[in-house]
Design an enzyme around this catalytic site. Structure first.
Site, mmCIF file in Angstrom:
data_model
loop_
_atom_site.group_PDB
_atom_site.id
_atom_site.type_symbol
_atom_site.label_atom_id
_atom_site.label_comp_id
_atom_site.label_asym_id
_atom_site.label_seq_id
_atom_site.Cartn_x
_atom_site.Cartn_y
_atom_site.Cartn_z
ATOM 1 C CG ASP A 1 -4.712 2.897 -2.697
ATOM 2 O OD1 ASP A 1 -4.011 2.078 -2.075
ATOM 3 O OD2 ASP A 1 -4.851 4.074 -2.321
ATOM 4 C CG ASP B 1 -1.803 1.192 1.347
ATOM 5 O OD1 ASP B 1 -1.857 1.980 0.401
ATOM 6 O OD2 ASP B 1 -2.444 1.355 2.406
ATOM 7 C CD GLU C 1 -4.007 7.198 0.414
ATOM 8 O OE1 GLU C 1 -5.154 6.788 0.273
ATOM 9 O OE2 GLU C 1 -3.220 6.697 1.254
ATOM 10 C CD GLU C 2 -1.557 5.006 3.765
ATOM 11 O OE1 GLU C 2 -2.557 5.114 4.499
ATOM 12 O OE2 GLU C 2 -1.383 4.053 2.986
#
Ligand code: CO
Ligand code: ZN
Length: 346
Positions: free
Chosen positions: A230, A177, A207-208
């Site tokens: 993703d 990921d 993004e996280e």
């Protein structure tokens, strides 16, 4: 390079949210041969541009470069590193992990320690130790020694996990990921020889911690279509009910219908399904997902951008080591190519 070689390099690199340098330089290098131009925007997103016909639609592909990890918060007098979490990490998975601390003098090995079980009280042994009760041990005897080794407040910490192929199609490693999607995006750009659309292959940052890089890159690009690449939870492991996570490993990429931040535009969902059917690519459908992806932000850019998500089913997401099937990744490459080529019809 092949998909697995690219994935191995990207997976072994460290890129905790906001500190994506190592991944960014790999992305630039890997995208370069397959695009007309590679640029970096002000926030650090990498954008590979493949020019298409004049007035043809602009499509933005997005795969995030960052991963979950830790940051050094305090160096204790005794030389232990207390940390903060970056992104969604389950505290239960931290204990006894081997980590790498990225200091200005280079990476250092460490382990996440706690009080040994022998001397823990009965109730201590039963409960999960939270992140603030744990620490990173780099073998330093004092704060001074840790500092001399190069450690500073804010240094990033990654899990020390090396990529491995454990079966014909099965690989395990760190940060799939979203490095698997970064590798899928690169392979898709390789496979897209001539396109009518202009394609922007974007490696996004942060993004996280809230889909931040996608927000600025999509604004800059102003695309007509958005596709986030993703991972999604492969729920085919013991203890997971189908209603909780119906997607399975080895059954093809998953197409999101809706998640907590995005309802996929019907036109884009149709495009993705039609492309999969036409090219006989296996796919799965999922909806009601708790999380979201870069597509959520792309879709809300300016006056709105029809967007969708292609995900690679992955086991043990947001833990130190994940597992996936190369077959699913290869099918995600095929589907991305097929979808991009079909966009002008929609
Ligand atoms: Co994630
Ligand atoms: Zn992700």
């Amino acid at each position: 390079m092949t998909l697995i070689e690219t994935l191995e390099k990207l997976s072994n690199a460290c890129g905790v949210a906001g500190r994506e340098e190592e991944v960014r330089s790999l992305m630039k290098k890997f995208l370069k041969p397959y695009v007309d131009e590679v640029v970096e925007d002000k926030l650090g997103n990498v954008i590979g541009i493949k020019k298409g016909d004049k007035n043809a639609p602009k499509v933005m592909l997005a795969a995030h470069m960052d991963e979950i990890g830790l940051l050094v918060k305090i160096i204790s007098k005794e030389g232990f590193l207390h940390f903060a979490k970056m992104g969604g990490i389950d505290d239960r998975l931290l204990l006894a992990q081997k980590v790498m601390v990225y200091t200005e003098k280079g990476p250092l090995h460490g382990i996440i320690g706690s009080k040994p079980p022998h001397i823990q009280k009965e109730e201590e042994r039963k409960r999960v130790l939270s992140w603030d009760e744990l620490f990173i041990d780099i073998g330093a005897e004092s704060r001074e020694e840790a500092e001399k080794m190069g450690v500073g407040i804010g240094d990033t910490v990654c899990f020390d996990v090396k990529f491995a192929r454990i079966g014909k199609n099965i690989v395990i490693g760190k940060a799939f990921d979203d490095r698997v999607a970064c590798a899928v995006m690169i392979e898709a750009m390789k496979g897209l020889q001539k396109t009518e659309c202009t394609v922007y292959a974007v490696g996004t940052v942060q993004e996280e911690v809230g889909l931040r890089g996608a927000t600025t890159s999509a604004f800059g690009i102003d695309p007509d279509f958005g596709i986030a690449l993703d991972v999604t939870i492969a729920g085919d492991t013991p203890g997971v009910k189908e209603i909780e996570a119906p997607v399975k490993m080895n059954k093809g990429p998953s197409l999101t219908i809706a998640d907590s931040g995005l309802i996929v535009h019907p036109k884009v969902l149709r495009l993705l399904i039609d492309a999969a059917k036409e090219k006989k690519i296996p796919y799965q459908l999922e909806t009601g997902l708790p999380g979201s992806t870069d597509a959520a932000r792309i879709s809300l850019t300016r006056s709105g951008v029809p967007s969708g998500v292609i995900s690679i089913p992955t086991r043990y997401i947001h833990s130190p080591t994940s597992m996936l099937s190369l077959k699913d990744a290869e099918n995600a490459v095929k589907l991305t190519i097929a979808a991009v080529q079909k966009i002008p019809e929609y």
